[in-house]
Design a protein around this motif. Structure first.
Motif, mmCIF file in Angstrom:
data_model
loop_
_atom_site.group_PDB
_atom_site.id
_atom_site.type_symbol
_atom_site.label_atom_id
_atom_site.label_comp_id
_atom_site.label_asym_id
_atom_site.label_seq_id
_atom_site.Cartn_x
_atom_site.Cartn_y
_atom_site.Cartn_z
ATOM 1 N N UNK A 82 29.149 18.115 -34.228
ATOM 2 C CA UNK A 82 29.566 19.311 -34.958
ATOM 3 C C UNK A 82 28.724 20.537 -34.635
ATOM 4 N N UNK A 83 27.441 20.352 -34.385
ATOM 5 C CA UNK A 83 26.543 21.492 -34.173
ATOM 6 C C UNK A 83 26.995 22.424 -33.044
ATOM 7 N N UNK A 84 27.423 21.915 -31.879
ATOM 8 C CA UNK A 84 27.855 22.833 -30.821
ATOM 9 C C UNK A 84 29.112 23.631 -31.175
ATOM 10 N N UNK A 85 29.840 23.206 -32.191
ATOM 11 C CA UNK A 85 31.051 23.921 -32.601
ATOM 12 C C UNK A 85 30.761 25.099 -33.518
ATOM 13 N N UNK A 86 29.536 25.201 -33.983
ATOM 14 C CA UNK A 86 29.160 26.320 -34.851
ATOM 15 C C UNK A 86 29.187 27.613 -34.041
ATOM 16 N N UNK A 87 29.666 28.675 -34.671
ATOM 17 C CA UNK A 87 29.802 29.956 -33.989
ATOM 18 C C UNK A 87 28.458 30.670 -33.857
ATOM 19 N N UNK A 88 27.608 30.549 -34.859
ATOM 20 C CA UNK A 88 26.307 31.223 -34.829
ATOM 21 C C UNK A 88 25.188 30.196 -34.994
ATOM 22 N N UNK A 89 24.003 30.604 -34.624
ATOM 23 C CA UNK A 89 22.834 29.754 -34.817
ATOM 24 C C UNK A 89 22.619 29.503 -36.304
ATOM 25 N N UNK A 90 22.812 30.527 -37.121
ATOM 26 C CA UNK A 90 22.632 30.347 -38.559
ATOM 27 C C UNK A 90 23.611 29.307 -39.105
ATOM 28 N N UNK A 140 10.198 17.020 -33.716
ATOM 29 C CA UNK A 140 11.045 18.012 -34.388
ATOM 30 C C UNK A 140 10.981 19.360 -33.678
ATOM 31 N N UNK A 141 9.783 19.800 -33.320
ATOM 32 C CA UNK A 141 9.625 21.112 -32.685
ATOM 33 C C UNK A 141 10.414 21.203 -31.385
ATOM 34 N N UNK A 142 10.335 20.170 -30.563
ATOM 35 C CA UNK A 142 11.034 20.223 -29.278
ATOM 36 C C UNK A 142 12.512 19.888 -29.419
ATOM 37 N N UNK A 143 12.844 19.012 -30.353
ATOM 38 C CA UNK A 143 14.261 18.733 -30.602
ATOM 39 C C UNK A 143 14.975 19.969 -31.112
ATOM 40 N N UNK A 144 14.342 20.703 -32.025
ATOM 41 C CA UNK A 144 14.916 21.945 -32.525
ATOM 42 C C UNK A 144 15.043 22.965 -31.401
ATOM 43 N N UNK A 145 14.093 22.968 -30.490
ATOM 44 C CA UNK A 145 14.143 23.915 -29.384
ATOM 45 C C UNK A 145 15.420 23.757 -28.565
ATOM 46 N N UNK A 146 15.930 22.537 -28.438
ATOM 47 C CA UNK A 146 17.198 22.340 -27.704
ATOM 48 C C UNK A 146 18.321 23.138 -28.370
ATOM 49 N N UNK A 147 18.414 23.046 -29.682
ATOM 50 C CA UNK A 147 19.465 23.748 -30.426
ATOM 51 C C UNK A 147 19.296 25.256 -30.328
ATOM 52 N N UNK A 148 18.092 25.736 -30.550
ATOM 53 C CA UNK A 148 17.846 27.174 -30.547
ATOM 54 C C UNK A 148 17.977 27.740 -29.134
ATOM 55 N N UNK A 149 17.457 27.050 -28.147
ATOM 56 C CA UNK A 149 17.543 27.536 -26.765
ATOM 57 C C UNK A 149 18.993 27.662 -26.320
ATOM 58 N N UNK A 150 19.821 26.692 -26.705
ATOM 59 C CA UNK A 150 21.249 26.775 -26.370
ATOM 60 C C UNK A 150 21.880 28.000 -27.025
ATOM 61 N N UNK A 151 21.528 28.279 -28.282
ATOM 62 C CA UNK A 151 22.091 29.415 -29.009
ATOM 63 C C UNK A 151 21.611 30.745 -28.436
ATOM 64 N N UNK A 152 20.371 30.777 -27.934
ATOM 65 C CA UNK A 152 19.812 32.019 -27.397
ATOM 66 C C UNK A 152 20.159 32.243 -25.927
ATOM 67 N N UNK A 153 20.716 31.234 -25.270
ATOM 68 C CA UNK A 153 21.045 31.359 -23.843
ATOM 69 C C UNK A 153 21.988 32.548 -23.634
ATOM 70 N N UNK A 154 21.596 33.428 -22.768
ATOM 71 C CA UNK A 154 22.415 34.584 -22.456
ATOM 72 C C UNK A 154 22.269 35.730 -23.446
ATOM 73 N N UNK A 155 21.704 35.462 -24.610
ATOM 74 C CA UNK A 155 21.544 36.492 -25.635
ATOM 75 C C UNK A 155 20.131 37.053 -25.606
#
Length: 186
Positions: A82-90, A140-155
């Protein structure tokens, strides 16, 4: 601790397999082959014993770091789908914090939004040794980084991650991640 998270740790242990790793697994009463076959689950006490024994016997303090590097978003079961289907990081952070119990019951995830920032905090929900707590903190720190890095890619943009532990011997490896600043001992 669900098997999917054990798989990341055990996958790393396979790459550094030594007699000391085998001795640590035996001392903790863990059959590596048995854990990698089928859906394995360990209680927090069992995981704590396993993790702290491996660190003590092998001297390998990078286990949490290496486990976190292997924890991509898709490794979180139904929530990971479900997480990759979210429109925003928030949106993704709200979803993860609401349903973190689907990931693990050993920790709570709190998400709070402020006018100038957002904060995400992991809190232990089960007793564990300091060694295991620090290892999971790194995971947790590095696992979370995967999610945040994907959301920030290109932005673009950066964020800060604060770890309560002192800098580990491998702290310089944290400098290799773009868009994030890791802070230790806070």
């Amino acid at each position: 601790v669900p098997g999917r998270y054990l798989a990341a740790l055990l996958g790393y242990l396979e790459t550094v397999r030594t007699p000391a790793v085998d001795m640590a697994l035996a001392e903790a009463g863990v059959d590596l082959a048995g854990l990698t076959q089928g859906p394995a689950v360990l209680s927090m006490a069992e995981f704590d014993e396993l993790y702290s024994t491996i660190v003590r016997v092998t001297g390998r303090q990078e286990l949490g770091f290496e486990t976190g590097r292997r924890m991509s978003v898709d490794k979180h079961g139904a929530l990971g789908q479900l997480l990759p289907r979210c429109v925003t990081l928030e949106e993704a952070l709200l979803l993860a914090s609401r349903h973190y119990h689907l990931i693990t019951s050993a920790f709570f995830l709190d998400y709070r939004r402020f006018p100038d920032r957002a904060e995400l905090a992991f809190r232990p929900g089960a007793p564990m040794s300091t060694v295991t707590l620090h290892g999971i903190e790194e995971t947790h720190a590095l696992g979370l980084n995967h999610l945040v890095a994907d959301a920030l890619a290109g932005v673009g943009g950066t964020y800060d991650t604060y770890l309560s532990m002192e800098p580990p011997p491998h702290a310089e490896r944290y400098e290799r991640f773009p868009n994030v600043r890791f802070h230790f001992g806070l």
